[in-house]
Design a protein around this motif. Structure first.
Motif, PDB file in Angstrom:
ATOM      1  N   TYR A  58       0.815  -1.131  -0.107  1.00 33.67           N
ATOM      2  CA  TYR A  58      -0.068  -0.087   0.064  1.00 33.67           C
ATOM      3  C   TYR A  58       0.939   1.301   0.009  1.00 33.67           C
ATOM      4  CZ  TYR A  58      -4.231  -2.565   0.985  1.00 33.67           C
ATOM      5  OH  TYR A  58      -5.399  -3.280   0.790  1.00 33.67           O
ATOM      6  N   CYS A  59       0.469   2.175  -1.029  1.00 37.64           N
ATOM      7  CA  CYS A  59       1.224   3.440  -0.554  1.00 37.64           C
ATOM      8  C   CYS A  59       0.238   4.325  -0.855  1.00 37.64           C
ATOM      9  CB  CYS A  59       2.195   3.270  -1.773  1.00 37.64           C
ATOM     10  SG  CYS A  59       3.496   4.968  -1.609  1.00 37.64           S
ATOM     11  N   LYS A  60       0.471   5.596  -0.259  1.00 41.65           N
ATOM     12  CA  LYS A  60      -0.381   6.666  -0.233  1.00 41.65           C
ATOM     13  C   LYS A  60       0.199   7.716  -1.313  1.00 41.65           C
ATOM     14  CE  LYS A  60       1.903   9.580   3.224  1.00 41.65           C
ATOM     15  NZ  LYS A  60       1.775  10.860   4.393  1.00 41.65           N
ATOM     16  N   GLN A  61       1.542   7.589  -1.844  1.00 34.36           N
ATOM     17  CA  GLN A  61       2.215   8.627  -2.753  1.00 34.36           C
ATOM     18  C   GLN A  61       1.605   7.927  -4.217  1.00 34.36           C
ATOM     19  OE1 GLN A  61       3.198  11.281  -1.687  1.00 34.36           O
ATOM     20  NE2 GLN A  61       4.345  10.777   0.241  1.00 34.36           N
ATOM     21  N   ASN A  62       2.143   8.944  -5.094  1.00 31.96           N
ATOM     22  CA  ASN A  62       1.694   8.619  -6.566  1.00 31.96           C
ATOM     23  C   ASN A  62       3.059   8.692  -7.529  1.00 31.96           C
ATOM     24  OD1 ASN A  62      -0.322   7.517  -7.837  1.00 31.96           O
ATOM     25  ND2 ASN A  62      -1.513   9.520  -8.007  1.00 31.96           N
ATOM     26  N   CYS A  63       4.031   8.235  -7.310  1.00 26.29           N
ATOM     27  CA  CYS A  63       5.399   8.701  -7.824  1.00 26.29           C
ATOM     28  C   CYS A  63       4.998   7.913  -9.459  1.00 26.29           C
ATOM     29  CB  CYS A  63       6.567   7.953  -7.321  1.00 26.29           C
ATOM     30  SG  CYS A  63       6.781   8.428  -5.544  1.00 26.29           S
ATOM     31  N   PHE A  64       5.417   8.846 -10.242  1.00 22.32           N
ATOM     32  CA  PHE A  64       5.174   8.528 -11.787  1.00 22.32           C
ATOM     33  C   PHE A  64       5.906   7.191 -12.095  1.00 22.32           C
ATOM     34  CE2 PHE A  64       3.036  12.172 -14.309  1.00 22.32           C
ATOM     35  CZ  PHE A  64       2.360  12.420 -13.233  1.00 22.32           C
ATOM     36  N   TYR A  65       6.969   7.000 -11.549  1.00 24.00           N
ATOM     37  CA  TYR A  65       7.819   5.608 -12.110  1.00 24.00           C
ATOM     38  C   TYR A  65       7.466   4.484 -11.475  1.00 24.00           C
ATOM     39  CZ  TYR A  65      10.074   8.006  -8.047  1.00 24.00           C
ATOM     40  OH  TYR A  65      10.501   8.438  -6.865  1.00 24.00           O
ATOM     41  N   CYS A  66       6.665   4.400 -10.109  1.00 24.26           N
ATOM     42  CA  CYS A  66       6.617   3.114  -9.413  1.00 24.26           C
ATOM     43  C   CYS A  66       5.354   2.416  -9.659  1.00 24.26           C
ATOM     44  CB  CYS A  66       6.851   3.608  -8.129  1.00 24.26           C
ATOM     45  SG  CYS A  66       6.549   2.388  -7.008  1.00 24.26           S
ATOM     46  N   GLY A  67       5.222   1.184  -9.719  1.00 20.58           N
ATOM     47  CA  GLY A  67       4.078   0.330  -9.579  1.00 20.58           C
ATOM     48  C   GLY A  67       3.056   0.440  -8.573  1.00 20.58           C
ATOM     49  N   LEU A  68       3.802   0.686  -7.472  1.00 22.34           N
ATOM     50  CA  LEU A  68       3.153   0.811  -6.146  1.00 22.34           C
ATOM     51  C   LEU A  68       2.087   1.964  -5.955  1.00 22.34           C
ATOM     52  CD1 LEU A  68       5.385  -0.948  -3.606  1.00 22.34           C
ATOM     53  CD2 LEU A  68       4.180  -1.870  -5.324  1.00 22.34           C
ATOM     54  N   ARG A  69       2.230   2.870  -6.944  1.00 20.82           N
ATOM     55  CA  ARG A  69       1.577   4.172  -6.575  1.00 20.82           C
ATOM     56  C   ARG A  69       0.226   3.964  -6.543  1.00 20.82           C
ATOM     57  NH1 ARG A  69      -0.073   6.693 -11.589  1.00 20.82           N
ATOM     58  NH2 ARG A  69       0.864   8.693 -10.754  1.00 20.82           N
ATOM     59  N   ARG A  70      -0.419   5.005  -5.609  1.00 22.74           N
ATOM     60  CA  ARG A  70      -1.923   4.926  -5.307  1.00 22.74           C
ATOM     61  C   ARG A  70      -2.895   4.836  -6.350  1.00 22.74           C
ATOM     62  NH1 ARG A  70      -1.339  10.373  -3.601  1.00 22.74           N
ATOM     63  NH2 ARG A  70      -2.605  11.582  -5.003  1.00 22.74           N
ATOM     64  N   SER A 104       8.308  -1.045   2.629  1.00 19.93           N
ATOM     65  CA  SER A 104       7.025  -0.918   2.476  1.00 19.93           C
ATOM     66  C   SER A 104       6.703   0.293   1.567  1.00 19.93           C
ATOM     67  CB  SER A 104       6.008  -1.257   3.390  1.00 19.93           C
ATOM     68  OG  SER A 104       5.979   0.141   4.234  1.00 19.93           O
ATOM     69  N   GLY A 105       5.502   0.375   1.022  1.00 16.54           N
ATOM     70  CA  GLY A 105       5.211   1.827   0.544  1.00 16.54           C
ATOM     71  C   GLY A 105       4.758   2.562   1.613  1.00 16.54           C
ATOM     72  N   GLU A 106       4.257   3.725   1.455  1.00 15.47           N
ATOM     73  CA  GLU A 106       4.009   4.747   2.672  1.00 15.47           C
ATOM     74  C   GLU A 106       2.682   4.361   2.941  1.00 15.47           C
ATOM     75  OE1 GLU A 106       4.917   8.866   2.393  1.00 15.47           O
ATOM     76  OE2 GLU A 106       7.040   8.601   1.484  1.00 15.47           O
ATOM     77  N   ASP A 107       2.293   3.419   3.926  1.00 12.72           N
ATOM     78  CA  ASP A 107       1.419   2.948   4.521  1.00 12.72           C
ATOM     79  C   ASP A 107       0.981   3.451   5.669  1.00 12.72           C
ATOM     80  OD1 ASP A 107      -0.968   1.406   4.974  1.00 12.72           O
ATOM     81  OD2 ASP A 107       0.060  -0.705   4.545  1.00 12.72           O
TER      82      ASP A 107
HETATM   83 FE1  SF4 Z   1       6.748   6.682  -4.446  1.00 12.08          FE
HETATM   84 FE2  SF4 Z   1       8.008   4.557  -3.039  1.00 12.08          FE
HETATM   85 FE3  SF4 Z   1       5.141   4.823  -2.837  1.00 12.08          FE
HETATM   86 FE4  SF4 Z   1       6.632   3.629  -5.030  1.00 12.08          FE
HETATM   87  S1  SF4 Z   1       6.574   2.814  -3.030  1.00 12.08           S
HETATM   88  S2  SF4 Z   1       5.007   5.188  -4.955  1.00 12.08           S
HETATM   89  S3  SF4 Z   1       8.477   5.036  -4.999  1.00 12.08           S
HETATM   90  S4  SF4 Z   1       6.714   6.568  -2.320  1.00 12.08           S
END
Ligand code: SF4
Ligand code: 5AD
Ligand code: FES
Length: 350
Positions: A58-70, A104-107
């Motif tokens: 789980y991740c509250k962020q939305n980084c453009f490059y990352c598959g875990l983005r919210r 982890s993502g930012e959970d």
């Molecule tokens: Fe960004 Fe890290 Fe979340 Fe990926 S896991 S969207 S890199 S903060």
């Protein structure tokens, strides 16, 4: 080239122009063997293993490059219970790992209380603990340090502000730098690093990243090539950043001869021998996966990640034999960068 390498090997300092020259060189072999030599002289032939537990995607962020983005709704989200994380860490300690990396993502599910409990329980296994759970407040970093965390991993990703603002919406380069500063103040060993090959990233900006990592005296620097993920807003770039990421890693070894540098998983995703190659171009650390098999495929930061069908036990033995195949050995200590062997917890109540 020769005079730049001579300077790097002997005084471990280069200006931006010289770094750019190395980033752009066709004679990568010379750069790589210089980095390998400096690695051998300063940190020796031992390879430090860090067991990586990917406990929530789980991740509250939305980084453009990352598959875990919210905003990636195509991913199956999971989070491990505190007891499951502790038991994975116990297994890893039994396999001989001396460092556990909790990533982890930012959970937000893992509150200060939950996380502190996990950390203090894992500390009982006599291991060093690295956290890689993103941007937190000073108070949170402090609580985790008090609970027993030793190191913190937070890549700066890029120091190019325009690029950062484009790729990390809702985040700021300045806050990330403040986080790294807080982590350092609290007496953690600081790990940072960048992604190499981001669309729009220039060699000039990578040279500045290298200078930044040196200027904040990181204890560990992880360099990962960018790998395109189809469920992100980024367009697929041309080319393969494997070689360039090796160059960045090699330059960091020359400039910071005794820090810890991992041969990253992303490098092996782009090249079947990526980690062993990296270990011979300046790296001295590997972070094998210690997450149970069923969750691995869901921690898809980028596609094609290695080891997704393998077990913690398999990876532990696999990496051992790979390391031996290049005449290196697995270290038996915790592999701290703070040479004194103990950490000074800075009681900073500001
Ligand atoms: Fe960004 Fe890290 Fe979340 Fe990926 S896991 S969207 S890199 S903060
Ligand atoms: N390719 C390579 N590395 C990536 N990361 C995130 N997305 C990608 C990608 N597409 C890296 C970031 C983050 C780390 C956990 O994974 O550097 O800090
Ligand atoms: Fe996981 Fe080799 S390290 S299969």
């Amino acid at each position: 080239m020769t005079s730049i390498l001579y300077k790097a090997i002997n005084i471990h300092n280069l200006n931006k122009r010289e770094i750019l020259h190395l980033l752009d060189t066709k004679e990568s072999d010379k750069l790589f063997s210089a980095a390998d030599k400096v690695r051998k002289e300063h940190v020796g032939d031992k390879v430090h293993l860090r067991a990586l537990i990917e406990f929530s995607n789980y991740c509250k962020q939305n980084c453009f490059y990352c598959g875990l983005r919210r905003d990636n709704s195509k991913i199956t989200r999971y989070r491990l219970k505190p007891q499951e994380i502790i038991s994975l860490a116990k297994n890893a300690a039994n396999y001989g790992y001396k460092t556990i990396v909790l990533q982890s993502g930012e959970d937000l599910y893992y509150t200060i209380d939950k996380m502190s409990k996990i950390i203090s329980e894992i500390k009982k296994f006599d291991v060093a603990i690295t956290l890689s759970i993103g941007e937190k407040t000073f108070e949170e970093y402090k609580a985790y340090r008090k609970a027993g965390a030793d190191r913190y991993l937070l890549r700066i990703e890029t120091t190019d502000e325009a690029l950062y603002n484009k790729l990390d919406p809702g985040m700021s380069l300045q806050n990330r730098m403040i986080c790294l500063d807080n982590i350092k103040k609290l007496g953690y060993e600081v790990g940072s690093g960048i992604i190499v090959g981001l669309p729009g990233q220039t060699l000039e900006s990578i040279a500045k990243d290298i200078i930044y990592l040196k200027s904040i005296h990181v204890d560990m620097a992880g360099i990962g090539p960018f790998i395109y993920h189809p469920n992100t807003p980024i367009e697929k770039p041309e080319g393969n950043p494997f070689e360039l990421s090796l160059k960045v890693m090699a330059i960091l070894r020359l400039l910071m001869p005794d820090i810890n540098i991992p041969a990253t998983t992303a490098m092996e995703t782009l090249n079947p021998n990526g980690r062993l190659i990296a270990l011979q171009c300046g790296a001295n650390v590997v972070m094998p996966n210690a997450t149970q098999t069923e969750y691995r495929k869901h921690y898809e930061i980028y596609p094609g990640k290695i080891c997704i069908g393998d077990s913690p036990k398999h990876c532990r033995f696999c990496i051992d034999s790979k390391i031996k195949s290049i005449n290196r050995t697995v270290a038996e200590d915790k592999g701290c960068h703070f040479r004194s062997g103990f950490y000074n917890f800075v009681q900073n109540d500001k």
